[in-house]
Every structure is written in structure tokens, then in C-alpha cells.
Design a protein around this motif. Structure first.
Motif, PDB file in Angstrom:
ATOM      1  N   HIS A 179       0.835  -1.206   0.000  1.00 46.73           N
ATOM      2  CA  HIS A 179       0.000   0.000   0.000  1.00 46.73           C
ATOM      3  C   HIS A 179       0.867   1.253   0.000  1.00 46.73           C
ATOM      4  O   HIS A 179       0.635   2.187  -0.787  1.00 46.73           O
ATOM      5  CB  HIS A 179      -0.921   0.026   1.215  1.00 46.73           C
ATOM      6  N   ASP A 199      -1.864  -0.290  -4.176  1.00 43.83           N
ATOM      7  CA  ASP A 199      -3.311  -0.221  -3.981  1.00 43.83           C
ATOM      8  C   ASP A 199      -3.905   0.938  -4.779  1.00 43.83           C
ATOM      9  O   ASP A 199      -4.918   0.779  -5.469  1.00 43.83           O
ATOM     10  CB  ASP A 199      -3.649  -0.045  -2.499  1.00 43.83           C
ATOM     11  N   LEU A 243      -6.792   1.050  -8.113  1.00 44.52           N
ATOM     12  CA  LEU A 243      -8.122   1.651  -8.002  1.00 44.52           C
ATOM     13  C   LEU A 243      -8.471   2.352  -9.314  1.00 44.52           C
ATOM     14  O   LEU A 243      -7.663   3.115  -9.850  1.00 44.52           O
ATOM     15  CB  LEU A 243      -8.124   2.657  -6.855  1.00 44.52           C
ATOM     16  N   TRP A 267      -3.694  -9.863  -1.042  1.00 42.88           N
ATOM     17  CA  TRP A 267      -3.733  -8.613  -1.816  1.00 42.88           C
ATOM     18  C   TRP A 267      -4.852  -8.658  -2.852  1.00 42.88           C
ATOM     19  O   TRP A 267      -5.587  -7.687  -3.044  1.00 42.88           O
ATOM     20  CB  TRP A 267      -2.390  -8.361  -2.484  1.00 42.88           C
ATOM     21  N   HIS A 270      -8.171  -8.370  -0.948  1.00 40.70           N
ATOM     22  CA  HIS A 270      -8.257  -7.008  -0.416  1.00 40.70           C
ATOM     23  C   HIS A 270      -8.732  -6.041  -1.491  1.00 40.70           C
ATOM     24  O   HIS A 270      -9.702  -5.283  -1.291  1.00 40.70           O
ATOM     25  CB  HIS A 270      -6.881  -6.627   0.122  1.00 40.70           C
ATOM     26  N   LEU A 271      -8.101  -6.075  -2.638  1.00 39.45           N
ATOM     27  CA  LEU A 271      -8.500  -5.177  -3.719  1.00 39.45           C
ATOM     28  C   LEU A 271      -9.864  -5.556  -4.290  1.00 39.45           C
ATOM     29  O   LEU A 271     -10.662  -4.684  -4.654  1.00 39.45           O
ATOM     30  CB  LEU A 271      -7.456  -5.181  -4.829  1.00 39.45           C
ATOM     31  N   ALA A 281     -12.335  -4.101  -1.780  1.00 37.78           N
ATOM     32  CA  ALA A 281     -12.336  -2.634  -1.736  1.00 37.78           C
ATOM     33  C   ALA A 281     -12.927  -2.037  -3.002  1.00 37.78           C
ATOM     34  O   ALA A 281     -13.834  -1.189  -2.946  1.00 37.78           O
ATOM     35  CB  ALA A 281     -10.909  -2.122  -1.534  1.00 37.78           C
ATOM     36  N   TYR A 338     -15.564   4.437   0.388  1.00 32.33           N
ATOM     37  CA  TYR A 338     -14.726   3.241   0.367  1.00 32.33           C
ATOM     38  C   TYR A 338     -13.459   3.467  -0.456  1.00 32.33           C
ATOM     39  O   TYR A 338     -12.386   2.941  -0.113  1.00 32.33           O
ATOM     40  CB  TYR A 338     -15.521   2.053  -0.170  1.00 32.33           C
ATOM     41  N   LEU A 384      -9.626   3.046   1.043  1.00 30.58           N
ATOM     42  CA  LEU A 384      -8.554   2.253   0.444  1.00 30.58           C
ATOM     43  C   LEU A 384      -7.297   3.097   0.269  1.00 30.58           C
ATOM     44  O   LEU A 384      -6.187   2.672   0.617  1.00 30.58           O
ATOM     45  CB  LEU A 384      -8.998   1.693  -0.909  1.00 30.58           C
ATOM     46  N   ASP A 441      -6.806   1.684   4.716  1.00 29.91           N
ATOM     47  CA  ASP A 441      -7.700   0.716   5.361  1.00 29.91           C
ATOM     48  C   ASP A 441      -7.586  -0.632   4.678  1.00 29.91           C
ATOM     49  O   ASP A 441      -7.285  -0.727   3.474  1.00 29.91           O
ATOM     50  CB  ASP A 441      -9.153   1.194   5.297  1.00 29.91           C
ATOM     51  N   ARG A 442      -7.862  -1.679   5.455  1.00 31.42           N
ATOM     52  CA  ARG A 442      -7.813  -3.047   4.931  1.00 31.42           C
ATOM     53  C   ARG A 442      -9.232  -3.551   4.675  1.00 31.42           C
ATOM     54  O   ARG A 442     -10.174  -3.262   5.426  1.00 31.42           O
ATOM     55  CB  ARG A 442      -7.124  -3.990   5.914  1.00 31.42           C
ATOM     56  N   PHE A 443      -9.372  -4.335   3.594  1.00 29.14           N
ATOM     57  CA  PHE A 443     -10.665  -4.883   3.182  1.00 29.14           C
ATOM     58  C   PHE A 443     -10.559  -6.404   3.050  1.00 29.14           C
ATOM     59  O   PHE A 443      -9.483  -6.936   2.778  1.00 29.14           O
ATOM     60  CB  PHE A 443     -11.091  -4.299   1.834  1.00 29.14           C
TER      61      PHE A 443
END
Length: 375
Positions: free
Chosen positions: A50, A55, A59, A91, A94-95, A98, A113, A117, A121-123
Motif C-alpha cells: 500500500h 493499492d 483503483l 492482496w 483485499h482489492l 475494496a 470506500y 482504500l 484501510d484493509r478490506f
């Protein structure tokens, strides 16, 4: 299609991150065996990804991120999986959670949200149910009506990275129809301490218990649709391909160093033939998967089905290559000090991740035979 200034910036950012990834991989690989041995969550490495911008790059641009390509995402997942598939798996999930939450709630909480990210923050995906098997997009647990929304009593299994998650993507059935919610872990959610898996131990993909967990109406999202990024579907084949790469590399290292009757094991013809066959299969699956990633970037509707086929092929070649590594490694491959045994266990775990090879074989077979709607 004309190249825009934004395209150029994205490609430059991807090149920078690729170079940085090459620098990070040796350290990640050096920790993989201990993560497996101790079933240790590689939290520091995840937070490092991250901090380095991986990350944010993944996005989509419309959500305030770098808008990196599916091809770039897949390349990162495969490289991480060769180093440590636990890092790659968490990973990816998580992505997937998110970006999925940001897309599903784009008209309400999408920006919330996305900013979470970007802030670190972790998802985690809390989708699979003990009662629905691999069909995680068809939840069987019915949410109960409550003031301001619904509540959930039930369980979700194999929630990778759940112990450090700030947000969960949760699915339930409401009047028999799938619904998706963003949920922040609270006292109504607990970890059931059963984690002692055979493979991918570093993912710590826990079983979560939900007891009256609130599902507020304002945190409900829509259903996945065209144009949504399916990072989980895109990444699963890459995880297995990375494991296959690692197994083949361990096989080669052993065969070149092992001397039998005065000659390296690598010079035995059966080993040469088998390695040639498995290397060719890995490269063929990689080419098909890269085509699927390219089609996803181009908006080709069929890419989702290609992700399914790529996962099926990658799961199988990973297991076959790891089994060959055990044959070449002989008794040495059974030792806990050998990476070969770990690659075999991790490869088997990939086959079980939804959708499993059995489920995918049935889905794909019905599509080919035209029998999807016959029962």
C-alpha cells in the motif's frame, strides 16, 4: 484507439511500480517459508505494498485511483505468488473487496470506500458460506428485517486477511435475492479459531461468525454489472501460475544440484522431457490468461468466462508441476526444509478456492454442450 495523456501517465506509473516490485520480491520470498510454518499473516508486506502505491494504482480512475490495467494487476499478482502466494492471495482479495464495495455503492458510499482504500484501510471478502459451497454469489443465509435495514446471523468461511480488516464485503439473501453490504467489524463478528490449514497457511483465511450483525440500508450496494472490475476473478489464475513458476524453479534447482552416480539429475532424459512438457503448459496457460486480461482491459464481454477457464487451467498445471517437483525431488522433497512440499500444498489449495476445479469443469462443460438450462 488514440493514446491519451492519461494513458501515458498510467503506463509510466506502472513501469515505476514494476521496477519497485522487482526490488521487493526477494525479501517477500525470503519470508514465505516462515509465514507458512507459523501460519503468520504477512501484514507488514501488505502494508508496504500500500505504502509503495500498488493499492492506489489498482483503483479505477473514476474512483480516484491510478486506473492501472488488468494486465498490470495480473502481472503483480503472479510475481507476488511466485514469491509468497499468501501475500498474493490476500492482496487480491483485499482489492477485490475494496474496489467491489466502491463500485457496488458508487451512487452512495463509493467515494467513502475509495478514500478508505487510499488511506490504507484493509478490506476482506466475507462471501463464502458453509451451506452454499463454492457458489458464493448465490448466498443462502437470509438476512432478517430490522429497523433501518437488516441483520445477519450466520457464518462466512475462508475470509482472507479478516483479522486486520477494517471493512468487509458481505453478501446475504433478502427475499431470496443476493444483496451486498459493506460491514465494519464489531462485537457481533467473531473469529472461530479453527485455522490449521494444509496449504496457503499465511493467508489465515478464517471462519467468521455473525450474530445479529447490523446491515444498514445505507450500506447496501447494487449487484455486479458490466464494467465492474472483477479483481478476484482476474487474480486467481495468476496465483496458481505463480505457484507453478515457484514449483518449477525449485525442481530445476534440485535437479541441477543433485548428483546421482556422478551425473546431475538434470541430465536424465526423463527429467528433461518432463520439464519441457510442464514449462510449455505453463507458458500456454499464461498466454491464455494474458489474453483474458487484455480482453478485460478492452471491454470484451467474454473475458469473465475466460477468467474461469484460465483458473481451471492454471490450477491444474500448478498441481501437476508441483507433483512433478516431488517426483524429481524424491524423498528430499518430503522434507520440511524443502520448498517443494510447500509448493505442492499451496497448489492443492488453489484448486479449492472458489470456484473449485470441479465446479468450473461443470460450468464450462455445460457451456460447451449447451446444457446450462436443462436442469
Amino acid at each position: 484507439m488514440a493514446t491519451t495523456a492519461s494513458d501515458v501517465l498510467v503506463r509510466e506509473d506502472e513501469r515505476r511500480l514494476r521496477d519497485r516490485l522487482e526490488e521487493l520480491l526477494p525479501g517477500i520470498a525470503a519470508e514465505a517459508a516462515e509465514n507458512d510454518e507459523r501460519a503468520r499473516l504477512p501484514e507488514a508486506r501488505l502494508r508496504q505494498l500500500h505504502a509503495e502505491g500498488f493499492d492506489a494504482a489498482a483503483l479505477p480512475e473514476e474512483l480516484g485511483g491510478g486506473g492501472a490495467s488488468h494486465a498490470f494487476f495480473g502481472e503483480v499478482v503472479r510475481a507476488l505468488a511466485e514469491a509468497d502466494p499468501a501475500v498474493a492471495t490476500i492482496w487480491t482479495m483485499h482489492l477485490g473487496a475494496a474496489v467491489g464495495l466502491a463500485q457496488l455503492t458508487k451512487d452512495t458510499l463509493g467515494d467513502h470506500y475509495a478514500r478508505a482504500l487510499l488511506a490504507g484501510d484493509r478490506f476482506a471478502n466475507a462471501l463464502s458460506e458453509p451451506t452454499s459451497g463454492n457458489r458464493f454469489l448465490n448466498p443462502q443465509q437470509e438476512a432478517a428485517p430490522a429497523p433501518g435495514g437488516h441483520t445477519l446471523d450466520g457464518a462466512k468461511r475462508f475470509v482472507s486477511g479478516s483479522e486486520i480488516a477494517d471493512h468487509l464485503l458481505v453478501n446475504v439473501a433478502i427475499d431470496g435475492v443476493p444483496a451486498f453490504f459493506g460491514v465494519e467489524p464489531d462485537e457481533t463478528i467473531s473469529v472461530i479459531p479453527i485455522w490449521d490449514s494444509l496449504g496457503l497457511r499465511g493467508t489465515r483465511s478464517q471462519l467468521l461468525s455473525f450474530r445479529g450483525t447490523p446491515l444498514p440500508a445505507e450500506r447496501r450496494g447494487g449487484l455486479p454489472g458490466p464494467g465492474h472490475r472483477n479483481y478476484v476473478g482476474a487474480g486467481l489464475a495468476g496465483i496458481s501460475l505463480g505457484i507453478a513458476d515457484a514449483a518449477l524453479a525449485a525442481l530445476v534447482a534440485h535437479a541441477r544440484s543433485r548428483v546421482i552416480l556422478g551425473r546431475p539429475l538434470a541430465e536424465q532424459q526423463w527429467v528433461e522431457f518432463a520439464v519441457a512438457d510442464h514449462h510449455s503448459r505453463i507458458e500456454a496457460v499464461r498466454a491464455y490468461w494474458r489474453q483474458a486480461l487484455r480482453h478485460a482491459d478492452e471491454g470484451v464481454p467474454e473475458h469473465a468466462g475466460e477468467f474461469d477457464r484460465a483458473k481451471l487451467l492454471a490450477n491444474r498445471v500448478a498441481v501437476d508441476t508441483a507433483q512433478l517437483a516431488v517426483r524429481v525431488g524424491g524423498a528430499s522433497g518430503y522434507l520440511r526444509t524443502s520448498p517443494i512440499q510447500r509448493h505442492l500444498r499451496d497448489a492443492e489449495a488453489g484448486q479449492l478456492m472458489a470456484y473449485s476445479t470441479e465446479v468450473l469443469s461443470g460450468v464450462i462443460g455445460k457451456q460447451i454442450l449447451g446444457t446450462e438450462n436443462t436442469r
